[in-house]
Write an enzyme that holds these catalytic residues in place. Sequence first.
Site, PDB file in Angstrom:
ATOM      1  N   ASP A 136       0.826  -1.202   0.000  1.00  0.00           N
ATOM      2  CA  ASP A 136       0.000   0.000   0.000  1.00  0.00           C
ATOM      3  C   ASP A 136       0.862   1.254   0.000  1.00  0.00           C
ATOM      4  O   ASP A 136       2.042   1.235   0.348  1.00  0.00           O
ATOM      5  CB  ASP A 136      -0.898   0.023   1.243  1.00  0.00           C
ATOM      6  CG  ASP A 136      -2.012  -1.015   1.165  1.00  0.00           C
ATOM      7  OD1 ASP A 136      -2.330  -1.446   0.054  1.00  0.00           O
ATOM      8  OD2 ASP A 136      -2.556  -1.374   2.230  1.00  0.00           O
ATOM      9  N   LYS A 174      -4.183   2.369  -2.082  1.00  0.00           N
ATOM     10  CA  LYS A 174      -5.570   2.814  -1.961  1.00  0.00           C
ATOM     11  C   LYS A 174      -5.572   3.965  -0.963  1.00  0.00           C
ATOM     12  O   LYS A 174      -5.385   3.759   0.229  1.00  0.00           O
ATOM     13  CB  LYS A 174      -6.474   1.676  -1.481  1.00  0.00           C
ATOM     14  CG  LYS A 174      -6.489   0.477  -2.402  1.00  0.00           C
ATOM     15  CD  LYS A 174      -7.414  -0.610  -1.914  1.00  0.00           C
ATOM     16  CE  LYS A 174      -8.862  -0.231  -2.086  1.00  0.00           C
ATOM     17  NZ  LYS A 174      -9.254  -0.044  -3.488  1.00  0.00           N
ATOM     18  N   MET A 216      -9.095   7.259   9.224  1.00  0.00           N
ATOM     19  CA  MET A 216      -9.359   7.918   7.941  1.00  0.00           C
ATOM     20  C   MET A 216     -10.315   9.091   8.122  1.00  0.00           C
ATOM     21  O   MET A 216     -11.277   9.266   7.375  1.00  0.00           O
ATOM     22  CB  MET A 216      -9.938   6.913   6.937  1.00  0.00           C
ATOM     23  CG  MET A 216      -9.030   5.711   6.705  1.00  0.00           C
ATOM     24  SD  MET A 216      -9.844   4.350   5.849  1.00  0.00           S
ATOM     25  CE  MET A 216     -10.893   3.670   7.161  1.00  0.00           C
TER      26      MET A 216
END
Length: 491
Positions: free
Chosen positions: A269, A291, A406
Amino acid sequence: MLQPLRKPSEAEPARLGRLAKLPVFFDLKSRRAVLVGGSAGAAWKAELLAAAGADVDIYAADPSSEMEALLARGGADGSLTLHRSAWSADIFKDAALAVADLEDEEEAEAFAAAASDAGVPVNVVDKPAFCDFQFGSVVNRSPVVIGISTDGAAPILGQAIRRKIETLLHPTVASWAGFAKHMRERVTQHLPQGMARRAFWERFSDLAFRGKAPDAYSDTVDTVLERIAAQTGEKVGRVTLVGAGPGDAELLTLKAMRALQSADVILFDDLVSDDVLELARREAKRMMVGKRGGRASCAQDDINDLMTRLALQGKQVVRLKSGDPMIFGRAGEEIEHLEKAGIPVDVVPGITAGIALASVLGTSLTHRDMAQSVRFVTGCAKTGQLPSGLDWQGLTDPNTTTIFYMAGGTAGAIAERLIAAGSPPTLPAVMVSDVSRGDERWAGSIADLGWASERRDPSKPVIIGVGRVFERAAHAAGRAIEPVARLSAEA
């Protein structure tokens, strides 16, 4: 807002960086070595040379008690012969290497020059200007031998590194390595070059690191070999989901490091740090499958298909995810896809960002006087907004610590919903970017979360903690974080 897609991209591993010294291993078995000096330090060098199988000629007119004791014990593998005389130029004949412990600078220079004239590599203890090679700290699991050098800059650091390795490397590794040495020819004859042979040695290595000697697995060593060999016919590879943690490579588990070292392909990632990737096997192909919210991202279906295709080719695939694979990492979807394709899957847990946050701040998420539970909550849906269906009433429980993942772009909305559901505006909150790597930190009240988020670096991932346990973090003297000070109205 849906984010643009991108395809997995391959990243070439970095080339070997500069080496202060070339690490080599010198075969001294039954070869002559010259040592000048009778000090305790010289005795240690003589013992080291003899342990490597050298026949050591020692020139010392007045040997120390340590040297006399060593001569009485004898060499571990090679031989030790004392010459009670000074050295001369003719002692270098037929010598593989020469070592001296000499205090006088002129004599040390003369010794090095004589050895050089004779074409013999030389080391003068504690005088690097007269050395062709240096002795490092040694981890001995012979035939596994690890040498550690700091290029003379920090010998004590080298010894500390040796102690670290000693704790990680079980003593039984020596018996497995000796076993492998004797069996290499047999394996070469019976297993074809390529995946089958490599699979054998990887299973062999897995057994070697379990802390048991080879004969602990069966009555005979041959039975152990047969068991391993019987498993090498698999044509399908496997996928290991590995948690890379919050970015600090030292927080990786030993199992994660072994997975990285045995991988053929690593799919990683965006948030995986370069320090973590540096621990991977250099021959492994590395492919970025990032991502990230607000950035071009690989489609999950593309990642699933890529893992499946590589594993069906017999590859050992590591899917390297930041934090822990099972916390907001879509691991469930990937495991389900791989199992449907008949591909074996392993999971190696990592330290999730919420736990790393607690460690960085020195804050217990479940301090018994303040919180009896902790929640990990996603702060961002596919749309980039707050997820629908969150239990805001439950999230206001004063005895619960809540960690929002997030949540950089939704920090203000989170604060509004919490306050609307009953949380006091003064409830302590923290916001940290790139947790464990020492970047931006903020602490204050939830009423200021949106204000603080607007002033953060939007390119960095953010984790937010809310709850009474963070009151100490916001007010502790000497901490890196401090309560935010509002800017003036003009600002």
